[in-house]
Design a protein around this motif. Structure first.
Motif, PDB file in Angstrom:
ATOM      1  N   ILE A   1      33.780  -2.564  17.309  1.00 49.25           N
ATOM      2  CA  ILE A   1      33.461  -3.951  17.654  1.00 49.25           C
ATOM      3  C   ILE A   1      33.552  -4.162  19.160  1.00 49.25           C
ATOM      4  CG2 ILE A   1      34.471  -6.282  17.577  1.00 49.25           C
ATOM      5  CD1 ILE A   1      34.592  -6.143  14.658  1.00 49.25           C
ATOM      6  N   GLN A   2      34.547  -3.545  19.797  1.00 50.34           N
ATOM      7  CA  GLN A   2      34.663  -3.683  21.249  1.00 50.34           C
ATOM      8  C   GLN A   2      33.426  -3.118  21.952  1.00 50.34           C
ATOM      9  OE1 GLN A   2      37.039  -5.179  23.068  1.00 50.34           O
ATOM     10  NE2 GLN A   2      39.057  -4.937  22.124  1.00 50.34           N
ATOM     11  N   ILE A   3      32.902  -1.998  21.437  1.00 47.62           N
ATOM     12  CA  ILE A   3      31.703  -1.389  22.042  1.00 47.62           C
ATOM     13  C   ILE A   3      30.500  -2.314  21.897  1.00 47.62           C
ATOM     14  CG2 ILE A   3      30.026   0.492  21.795  1.00 47.62           C
ATOM     15  CD1 ILE A   3      32.368   2.361  21.143  1.00 47.62           C
ATOM     16  N   LEU A   4      30.258  -2.822  20.687  1.00 47.56           N
ATOM     17  CA  LEU A   4      29.094  -3.686  20.465  1.00 47.56           C
ATOM     18  C   LEU A   4      29.254  -5.030  21.171  1.00 47.56           C
ATOM     19  CD1 LEU A   4      28.275  -2.984  16.704  1.00 47.56           C
ATOM     20  CD2 LEU A   4      27.140  -2.072  18.732  1.00 47.56           C
ATOM     21  N   TYR A   5      30.451  -5.564  21.204  1.00 49.10           N
ATOM     22  CA  TYR A   5      30.726  -6.821  21.901  1.00 49.10           C
ATOM     23  C   TYR A   5      30.348  -6.692  23.377  1.00 49.10           C
ATOM     24  CZ  TYR A   5      33.690 -10.763  23.547  1.00 49.10           C
ATOM     25  OH  TYR A   5      34.170 -11.917  24.116  1.00 49.10           O
ATOM     26  N   ASP A   6      30.767  -5.591  23.982  1.00 54.25           N
ATOM     27  CA  ASP A   6      30.444  -5.334  25.384  1.00 54.25           C
ATOM     28  C   ASP A   6      28.939  -5.140  25.577  1.00 54.25           C
ATOM     29  OD1 ASP A   6      31.347  -4.357  28.191  1.00 54.25           O
ATOM     30  OD2 ASP A   6      30.166  -2.665  27.455  1.00 54.25           O
ATOM     31  N   MET A   7      28.337  -4.382  24.687  1.00 55.18           N
ATOM     32  CA  MET A   7      26.903  -4.071  24.796  1.00 55.18           C
ATOM     33  C   MET A   7      26.043  -5.326  24.639  1.00 55.18           C
ATOM     34  SD  MET A   7      24.731  -1.340  22.539  1.00 55.18           S
ATOM     35  CE  MET A   7      24.211  -2.398  21.205  1.00 55.18           C
ATOM     36  N   PHE A   8      26.344  -6.134  23.616  1.00 56.57           N
ATOM     37  CA  PHE A   8      25.559  -7.348  23.381  1.00 56.57           C
ATOM     38  C   PHE A   8      25.700  -8.334  24.540  1.00 56.57           C
ATOM     39  CE2 PHE A   8      25.501  -7.244  18.417  1.00 56.57           C
ATOM     40  CZ  PHE A   8      24.794  -6.056  18.483  1.00 56.57           C
ATOM     41  N   ASN A   9      26.920  -8.471  25.054  1.00 56.19           N
ATOM     42  CA  ASN A   9      27.151  -9.466  26.098  1.00 56.19           C
ATOM     43  C   ASN A   9      26.612  -9.049  27.455  1.00 56.19           C
ATOM     44  OD1 ASN A   9      28.307 -11.739  24.811  1.00 56.19           O
ATOM     45  ND2 ASN A   9      30.197 -10.579  24.485  1.00 56.19           N
ATOM     46  N   LYS A  10      26.175  -7.793  27.594  1.00 59.01           N
ATOM     47  CA  LYS A  10      25.491  -7.381  28.811  1.00 59.01           C
ATOM     48  C   LYS A  10      24.056  -7.932  28.845  1.00 59.01           C
ATOM     49  CE  LYS A  10      28.168  -3.240  29.867  1.00 59.01           C
ATOM     50  NZ  LYS A  10      28.291  -1.775  29.698  1.00 59.01           N
ATOM     51  N   ARG A  11      23.567  -8.358  27.687  1.00 59.58           N
ATOM     52  CA  ARG A  11      22.254  -9.006  27.625  1.00 59.58           C
ATOM     53  C   ARG A  11      22.414 -10.469  28.059  1.00 59.58           C
ATOM     54  NH1 ARG A  11      18.232  -6.945  23.257  1.00 59.58           N
ATOM     55  NH2 ARG A  11      17.457  -9.070  23.534  1.00 59.58           N
ATOM     56  N   GLU A  12      21.592 -10.895  29.019  1.00 56.70           N
ATOM     57  CA  GLU A  12      21.675 -12.282  29.490  1.00 56.70           C
ATOM     58  C   GLU A  12      21.256 -13.276  28.421  1.00 56.70           C
ATOM     59  OE1 GLU A  12      19.660 -12.912  33.153  1.00 56.70           O
ATOM     60  OE2 GLU A  12      20.894 -11.481  34.281  1.00 56.70           O
ATOM     61  N   ASP A  13      20.421 -12.817  27.465  1.00 56.43           N
ATOM     62  CA  ASP A  13      19.897 -13.741  26.460  1.00 56.43           C
ATOM     63  C   ASP A  13      20.782 -13.848  25.214  1.00 56.43           C
ATOM     64  OD1 ASP A  13      19.464 -11.270  25.343  1.00 56.43           O
ATOM     65  OD2 ASP A  13      17.311 -11.510  25.034  1.00 56.43           O
ATOM     66  N   THR A  14      21.888 -13.123  25.205  1.00 55.98           N
ATOM     67  CA  THR A  14      22.717 -13.048  23.988  1.00 55.98           C
ATOM     68  C   THR A  14      24.181 -13.352  24.312  1.00 55.98           C
ATOM     69  OG1 THR A  14      21.250 -11.348  23.074  1.00 55.98           O
ATOM     70  CG2 THR A  14      23.440 -11.548  22.081  1.00 55.98           C
ATOM     71  N   TRP A  15      24.811 -14.126  23.436  1.00 59.80           N
ATOM     72  CA  TRP A  15      26.263 -14.334  23.532  1.00 59.80           C
ATOM     73  C   TRP A  15      26.875 -13.855  22.226  1.00 59.80           C
ATOM     74  CZ3 TRP A  15      29.156 -19.713  23.966  1.00 59.80           C
ATOM     75  CH2 TRP A  15      30.522 -19.474  24.225  1.00 59.80           C
ATOM     76  N   CYS A  16      27.658 -12.792  22.343  1.00 58.85           N
ATOM     77  CA  CYS A  16      28.351 -12.246  21.178  1.00 58.85           C
ATOM     78  C   CYS A  16      29.789 -12.753  21.185  1.00 58.85           C
ATOM     79  CB  CYS A  16      28.329 -10.717  21.220  1.00 58.85           C
ATOM     80  SG  CYS A  16      29.144  -9.940  19.805  1.00 58.85           S
ATOM     81  N   GLU A  17      30.205 -13.315  20.057  1.00 57.25           N
ATOM     82  CA  GLU A  17      31.567 -13.817  19.901  1.00 57.25           C
ATOM     83  C   GLU A  17      32.229 -13.119  18.724  1.00 57.25           C
ATOM     84  OE1 GLU A  17      31.884 -18.161  20.411  1.00 57.25           O
ATOM     85  OE2 GLU A  17      29.718 -18.163  20.722  1.00 57.25           O
ATOM     86  N   ARG A  18      33.517 -13.411  18.505  1.00 58.17           N
ATOM     87  CA  ARG A  18      34.264 -12.701  17.474  1.00 58.17           C
ATOM     88  C   ARG A  18      34.804 -13.656  16.416  1.00 58.17           C
ATOM     89  NH1 ARG A  18      38.822 -11.480  20.264  1.00 58.17           N
ATOM     90  NH2 ARG A  18      38.054 -13.046  21.722  1.00 58.17           N
ATOM     91  N   VAL A  19      34.942 -13.124  15.196  1.00 58.33           N
ATOM     92  CA  VAL A  19      35.575 -13.877  14.113  1.00 58.33           C
ATOM     93  C   VAL A  19      36.251 -12.886  13.161  1.00 58.33           C
ATOM     94  CG1 VAL A  19      33.452 -13.911  12.698  1.00 58.33           C
ATOM     95  CG2 VAL A  19      35.221 -15.654  12.337  1.00 58.33           C
TER      96      VAL A  19
END
Length: 619
Positions: free
Chosen positions: A56-74
Motif C-alpha cells: 500500500i505504501q508503494i501504490l500510495y506513493d506512486m498514485f500521488n505522484k500523479r498530479e491528476d490523482t489523490w490517493c488516500e487511505r482507509v
C-alpha cells in the motif's frame, strides 16, 4: 484546516482514536478540486496492521505522484468504532480528507489473507456501497481488488467490479488514464468495465460466467463478450530497481505491527517449496540494485525518524549483495542507534555471521523453519534443508551466544505419517542436546526452544493445489501426537509447544480453493456477525458453520475431496507464468520424495524465466 469526520465526544469514547484522524507525517494532502481521480486505498484490517503493509505504501506513493490523482487511505474500523458508525449513520471516510469513501472514484482493496473476507464486506457496508457489484450504479466508486488472494478471486467475484492480477506498478496508470476518459463521457458503467478488461492483468468478473458438471466441479469458464480475454495474464515488474518506491512512507501516530523502515531488497524466491504460494506467484526472482537500496535507506530513515530498518524479501539470504548491504548499513547507521532487522534468513554460517554483526550482545531469538519433522517429509515438500544443516546452524548459533530458538513446522502435509509428526519433537530434542554440547563458558543461560505448528492449507498455483486437507479432528489429533511426544523428551523443560486453531484452518482452506458458490456463504456469515476472523477474539466458528448449512455449501467438497490432475480449477483462467505442467511434475515428484534443486543451481523449466518477455536473473 481539515474538519474531522468524528466529533471529540465520539473520539473520547473509542479505543485508539488515532486510528481514524489522519494527519500523520508524510501523509499526502491535495486540493480535491484540482484532481480528476480520487482513489481510496484500503487494507481490510485495523490501522496498525494496514499501516505495516509495504504494498500500500508503494501504490500510495506512486498514485500521488500523479498530479491528476489523490490517493488516500482507509482501514477496517475496530468493533467499538463500527458500532458507533452504524448507530450514528456515519459513512466510512478516508483518513486524509475525512471525506466519505462513497464519493470517491475508486475503492482499492488489498487482499492479503483469506480470513479478512468478511472485513471487505464491512468496509463496503460502512461506506454505504452496495455489497454486490451488480447493484452498483454510476454514482458508486469502482471497487477493485489486488494482492495475493486475487490469484483465486472467485469466492469474492460477486463483490468486486474489477481485480488487478499482478504487481500494481505495471498497469495502474493505464487504468487511471482510461477512467479519466470515461468520466467525461456519457458511457455506462458497463462500458468502462469492458474497456478495462482489455488492459492486461485486469479481470472483470461480471464479464464471465461459470458452468458446472454434475459432480459440482467446474466445466468451464465462459467469456460473455469479446472484450473479456480467455486468459488474464499476471503483470510483472521486470526492473524492480527503477520501479516506484516510497522515500517518504507515511509514519503512523500509534505503534504499528511493523514499526520501522522497510527496504524491499528483492522479489520472488529461488527455493521452490511445494506448499508455498508466494514462491510460485512472485517468480522469477528480481533483485534491487545495491546503490538504489543505499539511497533509499538514507532517504527513508531521514524522512521518517524511525530507529529500525528491516530488509524485506521471501528469502533474504539469497540476495546476492546482502553482505555488502548489511556492512553499509552497519557502517552508516550503527553508530546512530539504528537497529537492523533481517527476517527470512536461512540458518547457515554466512547468515549467522551477518546476524552476529547486527544484533546486540543479549542476542534475540533465532528462527528456523524446517516445516517438517523428518528428512523424508522435507524432501516431499522440497524444503531443501537437511537435519545436518539445521543442527550445525543451531550449534553455531549457540556457540555465538544465542540461547533461544523458534522452530516453525506445518502439520498435515501430503503423505505425512505419525513418524513424521513425532520427528518434530525429536528434532527439537536434538537441538536442545546440541546446546548442552557447547562448553559452559560459551552458553548464555538456559536453552529455550519454542516449537510452533500451523496446519497445512493447499493454495492455488502451488504443486500442492491438488492435495486433500485434513479434517479438524485429524489436525488436532496430529497436534496431540506432537505435544505428547515432546513431553516424552529428556529436555522437555527446555521445549515449549504452540499450535494453530484447526477450525480457522478449515475455513481458510475453503476460501483459498473456493469458487463463486462460496460468495453467498461469506455474505451470510457477515450478516450473522462474522468480522475480524483472523483475530482469535473475533472468530465465530459456529456462525460460519450455520452460514454453510443455510447456503447448502458442503465444506468437505473444498477441503478433503480428492482432486484429479485434469480437474478445472476456479483460478485456471489466470496465467501466472508458472505452467500447470510444471506444477503437475512437482506434485508427482513430491509423491516420489524427489527434491528439485533451487533456481540458482538448476533451471527447472517452470515457465517464469521467459514470462512476459523477461529473463530469469538466475540464468
Amino acid at each position: 484546516m481539515r474538519k474531522l469526520a468524528l466529533s471529540d465526544e465520539i473520539l473520547m469514547t473509542i479505543e485508539k482514536p488515532a486510528r481514524y484522524i489522519g494527519g500523520e507525517v508524510n501523509a499526502v494532502m491535495k486540493d480535491k478540486e484540482k484532481v480528476d481521480i480520487r482513489f481510496a486505498m484500503c487494507f481490510p484490517d485495523v490501522y496498525e496492521i494496514g499501516m505495516s503493509h509495504l504494498g500500500i505504501q508503494i501504490l500510495y506513493d506512486m498514485f500521488n505522484k500523479r498530479e491528476d490523482t489523490w490517493c488516500e487511505r482507509v482501514y477496517s474500523p475496530w468493533n467499538d468504532m463500527d458500532k458507533v458508525m452504524r448507530e450514528q449513520q456515519i459513512p466510512l471516510f478516508a483518513l486524509e480528507s475525512q471525506d466519505p469513501i462513497k464519493d470517491f472514484d475508486f475503492l482499492g482493496i488489498t487482499i492479503q489473507y483469506e480470513m479478512c473476507y468478511t472485513n471487505i464486506l464491512q468496509v463496503l457496508d460502512l461506506a454505504q456501497i452496495p455489497l454486490e457489484a451488480s447493484q452498483r450504479t454510476k454514482e458508486h466508486p469502482f471497487v477493485i481488488g489486488g494482492g495475493p488472494c486475487t490469484y483465486n478471486p472467485e469466492p469474492l467475484a460477486d463483490f468486486f467490479d474489477l481485480f488487478y492480477i499482478g504487481e500494481g506498478e505495471v498497469q495502474y496508470d493505464a487504468l487511471l488514464d482510461l477512467y479519466k476518459e470515461w468520466k467525461v463521457s456519457d458511457a455506462s458503467r458497463e462500458d468502462f468495465l469492458k474497456k478495462a478488461a482489455q488492459i492486461p492483468g485486469i479481470y472483470v468478473p461480471s464479464l464471465y460466467s461459470v458452468s458446472y458438471k454434475e459432480d459440482g466441479t467446474i466445466d468451464k469458464m465462459i467469456s460473455l463478450c469479446p472484450e473479456a480475454p480467455e486468459k488474464v495474464k499476471k503483470q510483472l515488474v521486470l526492473d524492480v530497481t527503477t520501479s516506484s518506491y516510497p522515500e517518504k512512507p507515511v509514519v503512523p501516530f500509534i505503534k504499528a505491527t511493523q514499526d520501522r523502515v522497510v527496504l524491499e531488497i528483492q522479489r520472488g524466491c529461488i527455493r521452490g517449496c511445494r506448499f508455498c504460494q508466494a514462491g510460485m506467484l512472485y517468480r522469477p526472482t528480481r533483485e534491487r540494485d545495491l546503490e538504489m537500496l543505499k539511497k533509499a535507506a538514507y532517504a527513508m530513515l531521514k524522512n521518517t525518524g524511525y530507529e529500525e530498518i528491516s530488509l524485506s524479501s521471501l528469502s533474504s539470504s539469497d540476495y546476492s549483495h546482502l553482505k555488502e548491504l548489511v556492512t553499509f548499513l552497519i557502517d552508516e547507521f550503527g553508530s546512530k542507534d539504528i537497529n537492523i532487522s533481517l527476517p527470512s534468513l536461512r540458518i547457515d554460517a554466512f547468515s549467522l555471521d551477518v546476524m552476529g554483526k547486527v544484533q546486540d550482545v543479549r542476542k534475540s531469538s533465532l528462527t528456523f523453519a524446517p516445516e517438517a519433522g523428518s528428512q523424508r517429509l522435507r524432501d516431499v515438500i522440497n524444503k531443501g534443508l537437511t537435519e545436518e544443516v539445521i543442527l550445525n546452524g543451531a550449534g553455531q548459533a549457540f556457540e555465538g551466544g544465542w540461547n533461544r530458538v523458534k522452530l516453525y513446522f506445518m502439520l498435515g502435509h501430503p503423505t505425512e505419517t505419525e513418524e513424521d509428526m513425532k520427528g518434530i519433537a525429536w528434532l527439537a530434542e536434538k537441538i536442545a542436546e546440541r546446546y548442552y554440547e557447547v562448553p559452559k563458558e560459551k552458553r548464555n543461560g538456559k536453552c529455550q526452544i519454542v516449537v510452533s505448528t500451523s496446519f497445512f492449507v493447499p493454495k492455488p498455483f502451488t504443486p500442492f493445489q491438488w492435495a486433500q486437507m485434513c479434517t479438524k479432528e485429524e489436525f488436532l489429533h496430529r497436534a496431540y501426537i506432537v505435544n505428547h511426544e515432546i513431553k516424552d523428551q529428556l529436555n522437555k523443560k527446555s521445549i515449549k509447544y504452540n499450535w494453530h486453531e484447526a477450525d480457522v484452518t478449515i475455513l481458510e482452506g475453503v476460501l483459498a480453493r473456493g469458487d463463486r458458490k462460496v460468495a453467498k456463504v461469506i455474505k451470510k456469515a457477515y450478516e450473522k456477525g462474522c468480522l475480524f476472523d483472523s483475530w482469535t477474539e473475533g472468530f465465530k466458528n459456529e456462525l460460519w458453520m450455520e452460514a454453510f448449512a443455510e447456503c447448502g455449501v458442503d465444506i468437505d467438497f473444498y477441503t478433503i475431496r480428492k482432486r484429479e490432475l485434469d480437474e478445472v480449477f476456479p483460478w485456471d483462467f489466470i496465467d501466472i507464468g508458472v505452467t500447470r505442467a510444471f506444477l503437475e511434475r512437482e506434485w508427482k515428484k513430491a509423491h516420489e520424495e524427489t527434491v528439485t534443486p533451487n533456481c540458482r543451481m538448476q533451471c527447472s523449466g517452470c515457465g517464469a524465466a521467459v514470462f512476459g518477455g523477461g529473463v530469469c536473473r538466475e540464468h
